[in-house]
Scaffold this active site. Structure first.
Site, short mmCIF file in Angstrom:
data_model
loop_
_atom_site.label_atom_id
_atom_site.label_comp_id
_atom_site.label_asym_id
_atom_site.label_seq_id
_atom_site.Cartn_x
_atom_site.Cartn_y
_atom_site.Cartn_z
N ARG A 144 14.40 0.46 10.58
CA ARG A 144 13.36 -0.56 10.53
C ARG A 144 12.24 -0.13 11.47
O ARG A 144 12.51 0.42 12.54
CB ARG A 144 13.90 -1.90 11.05
CG ARG A 144 14.79 -2.60 10.11
CD ARG A 144 15.42 -3.83 10.75
NE ARG A 144 16.58 -4.20 9.98
CZ ARG A 144 16.57 -5.07 8.97
NH1 ARG A 144 15.47 -5.71 8.66
NH2 ARG A 144 17.66 -5.32 8.27
N ARG A 182 -0.89 -8.22 13.33
CA ARG A 182 -1.46 -7.22 12.40
C ARG A 182 -2.31 -7.90 11.33
O ARG A 182 -3.34 -7.38 10.90
CB ARG A 182 -0.33 -6.39 11.79
CG ARG A 182 0.30 -5.45 12.83
CD ARG A 182 1.70 -4.99 12.48
NE ARG A 182 1.77 -4.21 11.26
CZ ARG A 182 2.90 -4.00 10.58
NH1 ARG A 182 4.04 -4.50 10.99
NH2 ARG A 182 2.87 -3.27 9.50
N ARG A 211 -9.93 1.17 8.48
CA ARG A 211 -9.59 -0.20 8.88
C ARG A 211 -10.72 -0.85 9.66
O ARG A 211 -10.60 -2.03 10.02
CB ARG A 211 -8.34 -0.18 9.75
CG ARG A 211 -7.02 -0.46 9.01
CD ARG A 211 -5.92 -0.22 9.98
NE ARG A 211 -4.70 -0.93 9.79
CZ ARG A 211 -3.58 -0.38 9.29
NH1 ARG A 211 -3.58 0.85 8.84
NH2 ARG A 211 -2.46 -1.07 9.26
N LYS A 247 0.83 -1.21 0.00
CA LYS A 247 0.00 0.00 0.00
C LYS A 247 0.86 1.27 0.00
O LYS A 247 0.63 2.19 -0.77
CB LYS A 247 -0.94 0.04 1.23
CG LYS A 247 -1.91 -1.12 1.31
CD LYS A 247 -2.89 -0.98 2.47
CE LYS A 247 -2.24 -0.94 3.85
NZ LYS A 247 -1.54 -2.19 4.24
N ARG A 300 11.95 -5.98 5.91
CA ARG A 300 12.05 -4.70 5.19
C ARG A 300 12.68 -3.59 6.02
O ARG A 300 12.60 -3.60 7.25
CB ARG A 300 10.67 -4.28 4.65
CG ARG A 300 9.69 -3.85 5.71
CD ARG A 300 8.32 -3.57 5.11
NE ARG A 300 7.39 -3.12 6.11
CZ ARG A 300 6.10 -2.85 5.91
NH1 ARG A 300 5.59 -3.00 4.69
NH2 ARG A 300 5.33 -2.44 6.89
P1 AMP Z 1 0.59 0.85 8.98
O1 AMP Z 1 1.71 1.83 8.82
O2 AMP Z 1 -0.57 1.17 8.10
O3 AMP Z 1 1.06 -0.58 8.83
O4 AMP Z 1 0.06 0.99 10.48
C1 AMP Z 1 0.91 0.71 11.57
C2 AMP Z 1 0.07 0.58 12.83
O5 AMP Z 1 -0.59 1.83 13.10
C3 AMP Z 1 -1.05 -0.44 12.77
O6 AMP Z 1 -0.61 -1.76 13.06
C4 AMP Z 1 -2.01 0.10 13.82
O7 AMP Z 1 -1.55 -0.17 15.12
C5 AMP Z 1 -1.90 1.61 13.61
N1 AMP Z 1 -2.87 2.10 12.59
C6 AMP Z 1 -2.58 2.67 11.39
N2 AMP Z 1 -3.70 3.02 10.75
C7 AMP Z 1 -4.72 2.66 11.56
C8 AMP Z 1 -6.15 2.73 11.44
N3 AMP Z 1 -6.74 3.25 10.33
N4 AMP Z 1 -6.89 2.27 12.48
C9 AMP Z 1 -6.31 1.74 13.58
N5 AMP Z 1 -4.99 1.62 13.75
C10 AMP Z 1 -4.19 2.08 12.75
#
Ligand code: AMP
Length: 222
Positions: A164, A176, A92, A17, A131
């Site tokens: 990281r 996740r 989400r 993404k 990564r």
């Molecule tokens: P990401 O960078 O999108 O992988 O998000 C990293 C972490 O941020 C996730 O595992 C969640 O803990 C939190 N997070 C990011 N976006 C959301 C969202 N829309 N709703 C809830 N938690 C989020």
């Protein structure tokens, strides 16, 4: 701005993404909004939202809708988002999807297209847990799939510092993925029902996914 495109990228951690959103930003002049990036910035600054989100993020859970919406709304208030946005990692949950509709309706907008990046879970554990990125320019690398051409020097900017994410461990990725399947994947049906869903097989090359996405973005962002 009313009528500006609102594109959503759906997919589990590691689906690409962020990588694809950055390329869409460069190719179509849309602005990438990553709630993960916004939350990490809040954690780094030690804001109230950041302090509340920190432990949940480290454990691979979902931060509360209230906090996520607050950081997103702040970012949406900045003028550059008026040219159209790509939402990366948001919504989400059902609640976030409903809140987004309400937020957009307030400025005469609606979700233009939702793209589900379809991938295999097990491959995501390998993709995410290896990564890292250049601390200078953000170029992405991987321990097994993409090392810098000259060891320890970024191919793009020559930088020598890399980082990281703390939540990119195999154990946290599995949490996740669970959160994705339990709370986010149901949004695929929600948007399909609304007639705005597109699906891309995202197990192929970055360039192949980029081309498929460009075809969709070209239609909606024209
Ligand atoms: P990401 O960078 O999108 O992988 O998000 C990293 C972490 O941020 C996730 O595992 C969640 O803990 C939190 N997070 C990011 N976006 C959301 C969202 N829309 N709703 C809830 N938690 C989020």
């Amino acid at each position: 701005m009313a009528g500006a495109p609102v594109l959503i990228l759906l997919g589990p951690p590691g689906a690409g993404k962020g990588t694809q959103a950055r390329m869409l930003e460069a190719d179509f002049g849309l602005v990438q909004l990553s709630t993960g990036d916004l939350l990490r910035a809040a954690v780094a600054r030690g804001t109230e939202a950041g302090r509340a989100a920190r432990a949940v993020m480290a454990a691979g859970g979902l931060v509360s809708d209230e906090i996520v919406l607050a950081v997103l709304q702040d970012r949406l208030a900045e003028p550059d988002t008026g040219q159209g946005i790509i939402l990366d990692g948001f919504p989400r949950t059902d609640g976030q999807a409903a809140a987004l509709d309400a937020l957009l309706a307030g400025s005469g907008q609606r979700v233009t297209a939702v793209v589900s990046l379809d991938v295999d879970d097990e491959a995501m554990v390998d993709r995410v847990s290896g990564r890292y990125t250049c601390a200078g320019c953000g170029e992405g690398y991987h321990d097994r799939f993409k090392l810098p051409a000259v060891a320890d020097f970024c191919d793009k900017c020559g930088g020598t510092a890399f980082r990281r994410r703390a939540d990119d461990t195999a154990e946290t990725v599995r949490e996740r993925l669970k959160a994705y399947h339990a709370q986010t994947a149901p949004l695929i049906a929600y948007y399909q029902h609304r007639g705005v869903l597109e699906r891309i097989d995202a197990m192929g090359s970055i360039a192949g996914v980029r081309a498929a996405l460009a075809a969709i973005a070209g239609r909606v962002a024209a």
